[in-house]
Design a protein around this motif. Structure first.
Motif, short mmCIF file in Angstrom:
data_model
loop_
_atom_site.label_atom_id
_atom_site.label_comp_id
_atom_site.label_asym_id
_atom_site.label_seq_id
_atom_site.Cartn_x
_atom_site.Cartn_y
_atom_site.Cartn_z
N LEU A 105 5.44 13.66 -11.92
CA LEU A 105 5.88 13.61 -13.44
C LEU A 105 4.94 14.23 -14.29
CD1 LEU A 105 8.07 12.77 -15.34
CD2 LEU A 105 6.75 10.61 -15.10
N ILE A 106 3.58 13.95 -13.97
CA ILE A 106 2.68 14.60 -14.92
C ILE A 106 2.41 15.87 -14.68
CG2 ILE A 106 -0.07 14.75 -15.37
CD1 ILE A 106 -0.16 11.61 -14.66
N ASN A 107 2.50 16.55 -13.55
CA ASN A 107 2.59 18.05 -13.32
C ASN A 107 3.73 18.54 -14.11
OD1 ASN A 107 0.07 17.97 -11.94
ND2 ASN A 107 1.17 17.72 -9.95
N ARG A 108 4.95 18.04 -13.78
CA ARG A 108 6.04 18.55 -14.08
C ARG A 108 5.98 18.53 -15.80
NH1 ARG A 108 10.21 15.59 -11.96
NH2 ARG A 108 10.18 14.14 -13.80
N THR A 109 5.61 17.45 -16.29
CA THR A 109 5.33 17.16 -17.75
C THR A 109 4.24 18.33 -18.37
OG1 THR A 109 5.93 14.81 -17.52
CG2 THR A 109 4.97 15.62 -19.72
N SER A 110 3.10 18.50 -17.55
CA SER A 110 2.19 19.39 -18.21
C SER A 110 2.87 20.92 -18.14
CB SER A 110 1.05 19.14 -17.61
OG SER A 110 0.91 19.42 -16.27
N SER A 111 3.46 20.96 -17.07
CA SER A 111 3.94 22.46 -17.08
C SER A 111 5.04 22.88 -18.23
CB SER A 111 4.49 22.91 -15.75
OG SER A 111 5.67 22.06 -15.48
N GLU A 112 6.06 21.69 -18.26
CA GLU A 112 7.16 21.90 -19.45
C GLU A 112 6.26 21.78 -20.87
OE1 GLU A 112 9.49 18.53 -19.02
OE2 GLU A 112 10.62 19.38 -17.17
N GLU A 113 5.29 21.04 -20.97
CA GLU A 113 4.50 20.97 -22.16
C GLU A 113 3.98 22.57 -22.32
OE1 GLU A 113 0.34 18.82 -24.17
OE2 GLU A 113 1.90 17.70 -22.87
N GLN A 114 3.23 23.05 -21.26
CA GLN A 114 2.66 24.36 -21.54
C GLN A 114 3.75 25.38 -21.86
OE1 GLN A 114 -0.45 24.97 -21.60
NE2 GLN A 114 -0.23 27.18 -21.70
N SER A 115 4.82 25.47 -21.11
CA SER A 115 6.06 26.30 -21.68
C SER A 115 6.59 26.16 -23.04
CB SER A 115 7.30 25.94 -20.53
OG SER A 115 8.30 26.63 -21.16
N VAL A 143 0.79 -1.10 -0.09
CA VAL A 143 -0.09 -0.04 0.05
C VAL A 143 0.90 1.31 -0.01
CG1 VAL A 143 -1.62 1.23 1.41
CG2 VAL A 143 -2.14 -1.05 1.13
N GLU A 144 1.89 1.40 0.92
CA GLU A 144 2.83 2.46 0.91
C GLU A 144 3.59 2.61 -0.45
OE1 GLU A 144 3.48 4.83 3.09
OE2 GLU A 144 1.79 3.94 4.00
N GLU A 145 3.94 1.59 -1.18
CA GLU A 145 4.70 1.44 -2.65
C GLU A 145 3.64 2.18 -3.50
OE1 GLU A 145 6.20 -2.06 -3.63
OE2 GLU A 145 7.66 -2.29 -1.94
N ALA A 146 2.41 1.71 -3.23
CA ALA A 146 1.42 2.24 -4.31
C ALA A 146 1.15 3.74 -4.06
CB ALA A 146 0.06 1.41 -4.19
N LYS A 147 1.16 4.17 -2.96
CA LYS A 147 1.13 5.48 -2.40
C LYS A 147 1.84 6.33 -3.11
CE LYS A 147 -1.84 5.12 1.55
NZ LYS A 147 -2.16 5.37 3.03
N GLU A 148 3.29 5.88 -3.01
CA GLU A 148 4.65 6.43 -3.36
C GLU A 148 4.45 6.65 -4.92
OE1 GLU A 148 7.83 4.52 -1.77
OE2 GLU A 148 7.53 5.02 0.28
N LEU A 149 4.16 5.36 -5.61
CA LEU A 149 4.16 5.45 -7.16
C LEU A 149 2.84 6.48 -7.42
CD1 LEU A 149 5.05 4.33 -9.61
CD2 LEU A 149 3.47 2.38 -9.42
N GLN A 150 2.13 6.47 -6.79
CA GLN A 150 0.96 7.43 -7.43
C GLN A 150 1.41 9.00 -7.08
OE1 GLN A 150 -1.99 7.46 -8.71
NE2 GLN A 150 -2.37 9.51 -8.39
N GLU A 151 2.24 9.35 -5.96
CA GLU A 151 2.58 10.49 -5.88
C GLU A 151 3.91 10.80 -6.96
OE1 GLU A 151 4.22 10.78 -2.00
OE2 GLU A 151 2.23 10.68 -1.12
N ALA A 152 4.73 9.94 -7.05
CA ALA A 152 5.50 10.06 -8.16
C ALA A 152 5.00 10.41 -9.55
CB ALA A 152 6.60 8.89 -8.14
N ALA A 153 4.03 9.40 -10.03
CA ALA A 153 3.48 9.83 -11.33
C ALA A 153 2.62 11.11 -11.14
CB ALA A 153 2.40 8.44 -11.62
N ALA A 154 1.98 11.45 -10.21
CA ALA A 154 1.42 12.80 -10.02
C ALA A 154 2.23 14.00 -10.39
CB ALA A 154 0.74 13.05 -8.85
#
Length: 201
Positions: free
Chosen positions: A33-43, A20-31
């Motif tokens: 990455l998506i936020n960073r990617t979307s901000s880079e994409e917007q730039s 469960v902890e690994e799943a939470k960490e993976l979810q946070e890492a994915a979120a």
């Protein structure tokens, strides 16, 4: 026995908690990455739009200076041709390269909208665009064989089995297949055109 069962339950409980902890960490890492990617994409999108508007502005300025009657504002024709060529190269880099994914997508044709709706069929990566083109060529090659076999089979059956007369059902089946074939080819060609291919539907 109870102690063994208790130890097994503890081990399983710890493993479940760890998963469960690994799943939470993976979810946070994915979120993240998506936020960073979307901000880079917007730039990148803003940079592409800005560069596109600069190219348009410079091209307009160049054309107005070429046609200007004021000798102070006029460019030498060789320099003007070179500048126009450089602007064309820059525009080709933007529109035909990977940066084209960050520009507003071209309007889809009415044919594509009618059949698949307002779905964005523009591929953002060049390898995906090439895969779409390869798939189109593969589909066209596969159906070309059927295009020859289907009527040949009908003609052979007409002369051997149907005594020179074609029944309505096989002909209608062939016509339905032709409708499917041409609709599929037209959709694929329109999608290729939207993705920058110079194919003519």
């Amino acid at each position: 026995m109870d102690e063994k069962r208790s130890n097994c339950e503890k081990v399983e409980e710890e493993e479940v908690e760890r998963v469960v902890e690994e799943a939470k960490e993976l979810q946070e890492a994915a979120a993240t990455l998506i936020n960073r990617t979307s901000s880079e994409e917007q730039s990148l999108r803003q940079r592409a739009l800005s560069l596109d508007s600069n190219i348009r502005r410079l091209r307009s300025l160049l054309h107005s200076s070429i046609s200007s009657t004021n000798n102070l504002l006029r460019f030498d024709s060789k320099l003007a041709d070179k500048l126009e060529e450089d602007l064309q190269k820059a525009q080709c880099l933007i529109y035909d390269g990977d940066a084209s994914a960050f520009l507003p997508s071209k309007a889809q044709g009415a044919f594509v909208k009618m059949f698949i709706g307002p779905i964005n069929v523009r591929a953002s990566r060049k390898d995906v665009q090439l895969k779409v083109k390869e798939e189109y060529n593969s589909y066209r090659d596969r159906t070309a064989l059927l295009f020859l076999l289907f009527p040949s089979t009908l003609l052979i059956l007409r002369s051997w089995i149907w005594d020179g007369c074609l029944p309505a059902f096989p002909v209608q089946l062939y016509q339905a297949w032709l409708l499917f074939l041409y609709t599929g080819l037209a959709l694929r060609e329109n999608i290729l055109r939207i993705n920058g291919s110079d194919i003519r539907p």
